[in-house]
Scaffold this motif. Structure first.
Motif, PDB file in Angstrom:
ATOM      1  N   CYS A  15     -11.222 -49.758-113.698  1.00  0.00           N
ATOM      2  CA  CYS A  15     -10.524 -48.870-114.632  1.00  0.00           C
ATOM      3  C   CYS A  15     -11.274 -48.730-115.933  1.00  0.00           C
ATOM      4  N   VAL A  16     -11.750 -49.844-116.461  1.00  0.00           N
ATOM      5  CA  VAL A  16     -12.451 -49.805-117.744  1.00  0.00           C
ATOM      6  C   VAL A  16     -13.711 -48.981-117.641  1.00  0.00           C
ATOM      7  N   SER A  17     -14.486 -49.185-116.575  1.00  0.00           N
ATOM      8  CA  SER A  17     -15.739 -48.437-116.457  1.00  0.00           C
ATOM      9  C   SER A  17     -15.486 -46.976-116.170  1.00  0.00           C
ATOM     10  N   ALA A  18     -14.391 -46.661-115.471  1.00  0.00           N
ATOM     11  CA  ALA A  18     -14.124 -45.270-115.126  1.00  0.00           C
ATOM     12  C   ALA A  18     -13.902 -44.412-116.353  1.00  0.00           C
ATOM     13  N   VAL A  19     -13.412 -45.022-117.428  1.00  0.00           N
ATOM     14  CA  VAL A  19     -13.171 -44.247-118.640  1.00  0.00           C
ATOM     15  C   VAL A  19     -14.444 -43.616-119.150  1.00  0.00           C
ATOM     16  N   ALA A  20     -15.570 -44.271-118.943  1.00  0.00           N
ATOM     17  CA  ALA A  20     -16.820 -43.814-119.554  1.00  0.00           C
ATOM     18  C   ALA A  20     -17.662 -42.961-118.640  1.00  0.00           C
ATOM     19  N   VAL A  21     -17.243 -42.684-117.412  1.00  0.00           N
ATOM     20  CA  VAL A  21     -18.133 -42.062-116.447  1.00  0.00           C
ATOM     21  C   VAL A  21     -17.713 -40.653-116.106  1.00  0.00           C
ATOM     22  N   PRO A  22     -18.505 -39.622-116.482  1.00  0.00           N
ATOM     23  CA  PRO A  22     -18.247 -38.305-115.942  1.00  0.00           C
ATOM     24  C   PRO A  22     -18.982 -38.179-114.626  1.00  0.00           C
ATOM     25  N   GLY A  23     -18.317 -37.853-113.537  1.00  0.00           N
ATOM     26  CA  GLY A  23     -19.059 -37.530-112.343  1.00  0.00           C
ATOM     27  C   GLY A  23     -19.617 -36.157-112.538  1.00  0.00           C
ATOM     28  N   GLY A  24     -20.804 -35.887-112.110  1.00  0.00           N
ATOM     29  CA  GLY A  24     -21.295 -34.530-112.259  1.00  0.00           C
ATOM     30  C   GLY A  24     -22.759 -34.506-112.534  1.00  0.00           C
ATOM     31  N   GLN A 143     -29.940 -25.867-110.076  1.00  0.00           N
ATOM     32  CA  GLN A 143     -28.523 -25.935-109.734  1.00  0.00           C
ATOM     33  C   GLN A 143     -27.782 -26.619-110.880  1.00  0.00           C
ATOM     34  N   GLY A 144     -26.500 -26.908-110.671  1.00  0.00           N
ATOM     35  CA  GLY A 144     -25.700 -27.564-111.692  1.00  0.00           C
ATOM     36  C   GLY A 144     -24.818 -26.578-112.422  1.00  0.00           C
ATOM     37  N   ASP A 145     -23.872 -27.121-113.192  1.00  0.00           N
ATOM     38  CA  ASP A 145     -22.897 -26.280-113.857  1.00  0.00           C
ATOM     39  C   ASP A 145     -22.365 -26.975-115.101  1.00  0.00           C
ATOM     40  N   LYS A 146     -21.952 -26.203-116.070  1.00  0.00           N
ATOM     41  CA  LYS A 146     -21.432 -26.715-117.335  1.00  0.00           C
ATOM     42  C   LYS A 146     -20.119 -27.471-117.176  1.00  0.00           C
ATOM     43  N   GLY A 147     -19.387 -27.184-116.123  1.00  0.00           N
ATOM     44  CA  GLY A 147     -18.104 -27.843-115.904  1.00  0.00           C
ATOM     45  C   GLY A 147     -18.261 -29.071-115.019  1.00  0.00           C
ATOM     46  N   GLY A 148     -17.634 -29.025-113.872  1.00  0.00           N
ATOM     47  CA  GLY A 148     -17.731 -30.148-112.958  1.00  0.00           C
ATOM     48  C   GLY A 148     -17.262 -31.440-113.599  1.00  0.00           C
ATOM     49  N   GLY A 149     -17.936 -32.538-113.299  1.00  0.00           N
ATOM     50  CA  GLY A 149     -17.553 -33.832-113.806  1.00  0.00           C
ATOM     51  C   GLY A 149     -17.781 -34.010-115.292  1.00  0.00           C
ATOM     52  N   TRP A 150     -18.529 -33.110-115.929  1.00  0.00           N
ATOM     53  CA  TRP A 150     -18.781 -33.252-117.363  1.00  0.00           C
ATOM     54  C   TRP A 150     -17.568 -32.887-118.211  1.00  0.00           C
ATOM     55  N   LYS A 151     -16.549 -32.305-117.601  1.00  0.00           N
ATOM     56  CA  LYS A 151     -15.344 -31.977-118.356  1.00  0.00           C
ATOM     57  C   LYS A 151     -14.721 -33.222-118.967  1.00  0.00           C
ATOM     58  N   TYR A 152     -14.657 -34.299-118.190  1.00  0.00           N
ATOM     59  CA  TYR A 152     -14.023 -35.515-118.691  1.00  0.00           C
ATOM     60  C   TYR A 152     -14.821 -36.098-119.856  1.00  0.00           C
ATOM     61  N   ALA A 351     -26.362 -38.674-115.461  1.00  0.00           N
ATOM     62  CA  ALA A 351     -24.979 -39.042-115.750  1.00  0.00           C
ATOM     63  C   ALA A 351     -24.598 -40.386-115.157  1.00  0.00           C
ATOM     64  N   GLN A 352     -25.319 -40.843-114.131  1.00  0.00           N
ATOM     65  CA  GLN A 352     -25.044 -42.159-113.564  1.00  0.00           C
ATOM     66  C   GLN A 352     -25.269 -43.270-114.582  1.00  0.00           C
ATOM     67  N   LEU A 353     -26.073 -43.010-115.596  1.00  0.00           N
ATOM     68  CA  LEU A 353     -26.304 -44.009-116.638  1.00  0.00           C
ATOM     69  C   LEU A 353     -25.013 -44.393-117.349  1.00  0.00           C
ATOM     70  N   LEU A 354     -24.020 -43.511-117.295  1.00  0.00           N
ATOM     71  CA  LEU A 354     -22.757 -43.788-117.961  1.00  0.00           C
ATOM     72  C   LEU A 354     -21.933 -44.848-117.241  1.00  0.00           C
ATOM     73  N   THR A 355     -22.382 -45.268-116.054  1.00  0.00           N
ATOM     74  CA  THR A 355     -21.704 -46.386-115.405  1.00  0.00           C
ATOM     75  C   THR A 355     -22.051 -47.710-116.079  1.00  0.00           C
ATOM     76  N   ASP A 356     -23.132 -47.726-116.838  1.00  0.00           N
ATOM     77  CA  ASP A 356     -23.464 -48.915-117.625  1.00  0.00           C
ATOM     78  C   ASP A 356     -22.519 -48.982-118.817  1.00  0.00           C
ATOM     79  N   GLU A 357     -21.902 -50.141-119.022  1.00  0.00           N
ATOM     80  CA  GLU A 357     -20.855 -50.260-120.030  1.00  0.00           C
ATOM     81  C   GLU A 357     -21.324 -50.002-121.456  1.00  0.00           C
ATOM     82  N   ASN A 358     -22.622 -50.099-121.694  1.00  0.00           N
ATOM     83  CA  ASN A 358     -23.135 -49.921-123.059  1.00  0.00           C
ATOM     84  C   ASN A 358     -23.587 -48.493-123.361  1.00  0.00           C
ATOM     85  N   THR A 359     -23.708 -47.661-122.327  1.00  0.00           N
ATOM     86  CA  THR A 359     -24.291 -46.337-122.532  1.00  0.00           C
ATOM     87  C   THR A 359     -23.415 -45.450-123.408  1.00  0.00           C
ATOM     88  N   TYR A 360     -22.153 -45.302-123.047  1.00  0.00           N
ATOM     89  CA  TYR A 360     -21.277 -44.412-123.808  1.00  0.00           C
ATOM     90  C   TYR A 360     -21.130 -44.862-125.259  1.00  0.00           C
TER      91      TYR A 360
END
Length: 377
Positions: A15-24, A143-152, A351-360
């Motif tokens: 739960c704690v790590s999910a707060v910091a991770v945008p999938g996308g 490819q890629g898009d401005k929305g997707g997982g980056w919304k969070y 964006a996977q770097l945001l799974t590291d607790e210190n990145t965000y």
């Protein structure tokens, strides 16, 4: 109203790590489920601007209205127990999802891809303008898009006090370099022109780019006198030197992602270095014409005093190696520009770097330092 999720002890870390991770972007890490969906707002814009369906989609900002949303508490059957019958109290982890900001999509140009999403908080009439963060997505420039997982991620940044803008740009191979940079600059100009619509400060803008978007972000920070465009650049796994990426993709041990990136460089440039037009592998364009384009796409060729401070982040096992940023960082430091390069452990990218607790926290702290009122331009 905010949505509150309560997780058992076994899932606390998740739960704690999910707060910091945008999938996308290129991220494969799981993204948290948003507390509510944000409806796409399609304001009446310029009469000549139409969306994909032919109706009016976006245009210059006009009168704004809050986005509507609904939130519900999770259905958890018997509710959240205070403890077990034997008196043992279970540990609980609480994740509070950000309250949804106002949201709207605008067109900053005539092409279908030239759109930008705005996320901002309603403020009082005397509230001080807020700093702006522009997001540029990744996706090999293909490819890629401005929305997707980056919304969070965008919503979280509005909680930190920023106005957040997330832009699309024309993609290769239909659009060749420097169309992607031109679009990024056009989106930035649009944001500054209409900044007061979102109570934003056009003099305090930073850009965050992911992978290919990171390369575009460093271009905004170095083209001309970079600080005239932006006050800071955060780049996650940026292929700052496309020619280096092209070379890495040809090595015997190259990964599928590196080989794909090599082909993406060819599509982006519409040519292959060293290969003449008209040959079996050189139909895209003349090899001699490739070198000026490749040089222009490498941010190091634009470095000069007065460029924007930058924060680069890579993982130790990133298929876009940290060498893509250390060279540019060295040139920036030699020009007197503050630059930081950070690495995290793992085979993470963008964006996977945001799974590291210190990145965000690192990104937010860096942005606030660069965009605080009165900080050096």
């Amino acid at each position: 109203m905010r949505k509150v999720l309560v997780c058992g002890a076994a899932f606390a870390a998740t739960c704690v790590s999910a707060v910091a991770v945008p999938g996308g972007a290129q991220a494969h890490a799981p993204a948290p489920t948003p507390s509510a969906t944000v409806p796409s707002v399609t304001p009446t814009g310029d009469p000549g601007t139409t969306g994909p369906s032919g109706g009016p989609e976006t245009g210059a900002p006009g009168s704004e209205s809050p986005s509507t949303s609904s939130t519900t508490l999770p259905e958890n059957g018997q509710g959240v127990p205070d403890g077990e019958p034997d008196g043992t109290v279970k540990a609980q982890a609480v994740m509070v999802t950000p309250e949804l900001p106002k949201f709207r999509t605008y067109a900053y140009g005539k092409a279908a891809e030239q759109k930008v999403d705005a996320y901002w908080r309603a403020t009082g009439p005397r509230a001080a303008p807020r700093p702006v963060v522009l997001l540029l997505h990744g996706g090999y420039w293909l490819q890629g898009d401005k929305g997707g997982g980056w919304k969070y991620f965008a919503r979280r940044l509005t909680e930190e006090g920023f106005v957040v803008m997330s832009a699309n740009y024309r993609l290769a191979p239909r659009a060749h370099w420097p169309a992607q940079r031109d679009d990024s600059m056009a989106a930035l100009s649009f944001i500054k022109k209409y900044a007061r619509v979102w109570n934003a400060d056009p003099s305090r803008v930073a850009v965050i780019g992911s992978s290919a978007g990171g390369q575009l972000a460093t271009q905004l920070g170095t083209l001309g006198t970079g600080t005239r465009q932006v006050r800071g650049v955060v780049a996650l796994s940026p292929p700052n030197n496309p020619y280096l990426a092209y070379q890495d993709g040809a090595k015997p041990g190259a990964t599928p992602s590196q080989r794909k990136l090599r082909q993406a460089v060819i599509g982006l440039m519409n040519c292959e270095p060293g290969v003449q037009a008209g040959t079996e592998t050189g139909e895209a364009g003349a090899g001699a014409d490739c070198w000026p384009r490749l040089d222009d796409a490498s941010a190091v060729t634009h470095v000069s005093p007065g460029d924007a401070p930058m924060l680069f982040m890579h993982a130790t096992g990133d298929f876009v190696p940290v060498a893509q940023s250390t060279g540019l960082a060295g040139a920036l430091r030699a020009a007197g520009v503050q630059t930081t390069v950070k690495t995290v452990e793992g085979r993470l990218h963008a964006a996977q770097l945001l799974t590291d607790e210190n990145t965000y926290p690192t990104i937010v702290s860096w942005l606030k330092n660069r965009l605080k009122p009165g900080s050096a331009e």
